[in-house]
Design an enzyme around this catalytic site. Structure first.
Site, PDB file in Angstrom:
ATOM      1  N   LEU A  89     -26.006  45.942  -6.377  1.00 34.31           N
ATOM      2  CA  LEU A  89     -24.905  46.981  -6.487  1.00 34.31           C
ATOM      3  C   LEU A  89     -25.387  48.192  -7.091  1.00 34.31           C
ATOM      4  O   LEU A  89     -26.434  48.315  -7.861  1.00 34.31           O
ATOM      5  CB  LEU A  89     -23.879  46.139  -7.529  1.00 34.31           C
ATOM      6  CG  LEU A  89     -23.046  45.038  -7.129  1.00 34.31           C
ATOM      7  CD1 LEU A  89     -22.623  44.183  -8.224  1.00 34.31           C
ATOM      8  CD2 LEU A  89     -22.348  45.326  -6.069  1.00 34.31           C
ATOM      9  N   ASN A 103     -24.088  39.206 -15.271  1.00 38.07           N
ATOM     10  CA  ASN A 103     -25.098  38.207 -14.196  1.00 38.07           C
ATOM     11  C   ASN A 103     -25.634  37.276 -14.656  1.00 38.07           C
ATOM     12  O   ASN A 103     -26.168  37.296 -15.941  1.00 38.07           O
ATOM     13  CB  ASN A 103     -26.046  39.428 -13.446  1.00 38.07           C
ATOM     14  CG  ASN A 103     -26.709  38.677 -12.336  1.00 38.07           C
ATOM     15  OD1 ASN A 103     -26.028  37.843 -11.595  1.00 38.07           O
ATOM     16  ND2 ASN A 103     -27.933  38.890 -12.221  1.00 38.07           N
ATOM     17  N   HIS A 105     -29.084  35.065 -14.129  1.00 36.80           N
ATOM     18  CA  HIS A 105     -30.549  35.261 -13.306  1.00 36.80           C
ATOM     19  C   HIS A 105     -31.230  34.010 -13.438  1.00 36.80           C
ATOM     20  O   HIS A 105     -31.593  33.726 -14.628  1.00 36.80           O
ATOM     21  CB  HIS A 105     -31.034  36.520 -13.509  1.00 36.80           C
ATOM     22  CG  HIS A 105     -32.420  36.827 -12.866  1.00 36.80           C
ATOM     23  ND1 HIS A 105     -32.300  37.265 -11.468  1.00 36.80           N
ATOM     24  CD2 HIS A 105     -33.619  36.520 -13.077  1.00 36.80           C
ATOM     25  CE1 HIS A 105     -33.844  37.282 -11.048  1.00 36.80           C
ATOM     26  NE2 HIS A 105     -34.189  36.951 -12.011  1.00 36.80           N
ATOM     27  N   SER A 132     -31.214  33.640 -17.662  1.00 41.46           N
ATOM     28  CA  SER A 132     -30.834  34.498 -18.707  1.00 41.46           C
ATOM     29  C   SER A 132     -29.425  35.258 -18.154  1.00 41.46           C
ATOM     30  O   SER A 132     -28.995  35.124 -16.900  1.00 41.46           O
ATOM     31  CB  SER A 132     -31.798  35.804 -18.445  1.00 41.46           C
ATOM     32  OG  SER A 132     -32.967  35.568 -18.848  1.00 41.46           O
ATOM     33  N   THR A 137     -26.570  46.610 -15.138  1.00 44.01           N
ATOM     34  CA  THR A 137     -26.749  47.984 -15.457  1.00 44.01           C
ATOM     35  C   THR A 137     -27.534  48.366 -14.254  1.00 44.01           C
ATOM     36  O   THR A 137     -27.791  47.535 -13.266  1.00 44.01           O
ATOM     37  CB  THR A 137     -27.672  48.158 -16.396  1.00 44.01           C
ATOM     38  OG1 THR A 137     -28.987  47.921 -16.311  1.00 44.01           O
ATOM     39  CG2 THR A 137     -26.961  48.066 -17.820  1.00 44.01           C
ATOM     40  N   ASP A 141     -31.769  43.383 -12.292  1.00 43.40           N
ATOM     41  CA  ASP A 141     -32.131  42.188 -13.338  1.00 43.40           C
ATOM     42  C   ASP A 141     -32.623  42.857 -14.410  1.00 43.40           C
ATOM     43  O   ASP A 141     -33.436  42.343 -15.230  1.00 43.40           O
ATOM     44  CB  ASP A 141     -33.093  41.259 -12.631  1.00 43.40           C
ATOM     45  CG  ASP A 141     -32.603  40.577 -11.484  1.00 43.40           C
ATOM     46  OD1 ASP A 141     -31.090  40.562 -11.349  1.00 43.40           O
ATOM     47  OD2 ASP A 141     -33.209  40.358 -10.485  1.00 43.40           O
TER      48      ASP A 141
HETATM   49  C1  GAR Z   1     -28.409  30.406  -9.139  1.00 46.92           C
HETATM   50  O1  GAR Z   1     -29.561  29.888  -9.512  1.00 46.92           O
HETATM   51  C2  GAR Z   1     -28.219  31.878  -9.709  1.00 46.92           C
HETATM   52  O2  GAR Z   1     -28.761  31.760 -11.105  1.00 46.92           O
HETATM   53  C3  GAR Z   1     -29.020  32.575  -8.667  1.00 46.92           C
HETATM   54  O3  GAR Z   1     -28.509  31.991  -7.446  1.00 46.92           O
HETATM   55  C4  GAR Z   1     -28.316  30.607  -7.568  1.00 46.92           C
HETATM   56  C5  GAR Z   1     -26.895  30.594  -7.161  1.00 46.92           C
HETATM   57  O4  GAR Z   1     -26.641  29.230  -7.047  1.00 46.92           O
HETATM   58  N1  GAR Z   1     -28.707  34.026  -8.641  1.00 46.92           N
HETATM   59  C6  GAR Z   1     -29.603  34.907  -8.485  1.00 46.92           C
HETATM   60  O5  GAR Z   1     -30.782  34.848  -8.022  1.00 46.92           O
HETATM   61  C7  GAR Z   1     -29.319  36.347  -8.669  1.00 46.92           C
HETATM   62  N2  GAR Z   1     -30.449  37.402  -8.472  1.00 46.92           N
HETATM   63  P1  GAR Z   1     -25.107  28.570  -7.095  1.00 46.92           P
HETATM   64  O6  GAR Z   1     -24.407  29.675  -5.828  1.00 46.92           O
HETATM   65  O7  GAR Z   1     -24.789  27.581  -6.897  1.00 46.92           O
HETATM   66  O8  GAR Z   1     -24.279  29.172  -8.556  1.00 46.92           O
END
Ligand code: GAR
Length: 213
Positions: A89, A103, A105, A132, A137, A141
């Site tokens: 974003l 978020n 991560h 995390s 911001t 990440d």
């Molecule tokens: C999760 O592990 C989440 O932490 C990650 O994608 C997966 C989504 O799974 N997010 C990122 O990598 C964001 N940068 P989900 O759709 O089953 O929640």
């Protein structure tokens, strides 16, 4: 009662954990940037309003961000939860919702930003990995970290086993942090995380007990 909105791109297991946690707020909508995201059906089954803002229909990132922001505003949320939302974003979007976007991560930030975090952790040979929750911001990440959960990296771990173990912790951690925000106990103040009231800082860390053998 505060209103929260969830952004997804795919499976939506963190979304399900949030929706099933009995949070002290109303889920206003689930929005996906992908029409085929599995999480959309799962949200609809729970009676939640869903919408799609397909990033492929926009010529630029700015146009997509503007359309997404406009769609979000129609639901007037107090809190936006990125939940496996895989689009970056831009600054304008982030400024518009500053202090209201979280978020999750899948790494112990600031290590392993971006994608393929479990592969990055295995390649680096770390003993602890995890997840995390942070305020969003403009830095990818890179926003202020609110809470983290750690898992051990075990001998013989591959990407999918490690991801599975981290995901269990994601599903515990994200609803806990969302609850703090919705209860009015969590704020972004002058660029720093402020946890008020009865939230002990220990609750923002979950670490495994390692037994010596
Ligand atoms: C999760 O592990 C989440 O932490 C990650 O994608 C997966 C989504 O799974 N997010 C990122 O990598 C964001 N940068 P989900 O759709 O089953 O929640």
């Amino acid at each position: 009662m505060k209103r929260y909105l969830i952004l997804i791109s795919g499976r939506g297991s963190n979304m399900e954990a949030l929706l099933d946690a009995g949070l002290p707020g109303a889920c206003a909508a689930v929005i996906s940037n992908r029409p085929d995201a599995d999480g959309l059906a799962s949200a609809a089954r729970r009676g939640i309003a869903t919408a799609v803002v397909d990033h492929r229909e926009f010529a630029s990132r700015e146009d997509f961000d503007a359309a997404l922001a406009a769609k979000i505003e129609t639901f007037a949320p107090d809190l936006v939860l990125l939940s496996g939302f895989m689009r970056i974003l831009g600054d304008t979007f982030v400024a518009r919702f500053s202090g209201r976007v979280l978020n999750i991560h899948p790494s112990l930030l600031p290590s392993f930003r971006g994608i393929k975090t479990h592969a990055q952790a295995l390649a680096a040979g770390v003993r602890l990995h995890g997840c995390s929750v942070h305020f969003v911001t403009p830095a990818l990440d890179g926003g202020p970290i609110i809470a983290q959960a750690a898992v051990p990296v075990l001998a013989g771990d591959d990407e999918s086993h490690l991801a599975e173990r981290v995901l269990v912790e994601e599903h515990r951690l994200y609803p806990r942090v969302a609850r703090w925000f919705l209860d009015g106990r969590l704020q972004l103040l002058d660029g720093r995380v402020r946890l008020a009231g009865e939230v002990a800082i220990e609750a923002a860390l979950h670490a495994p007990q390692v037994e010596e053998t």
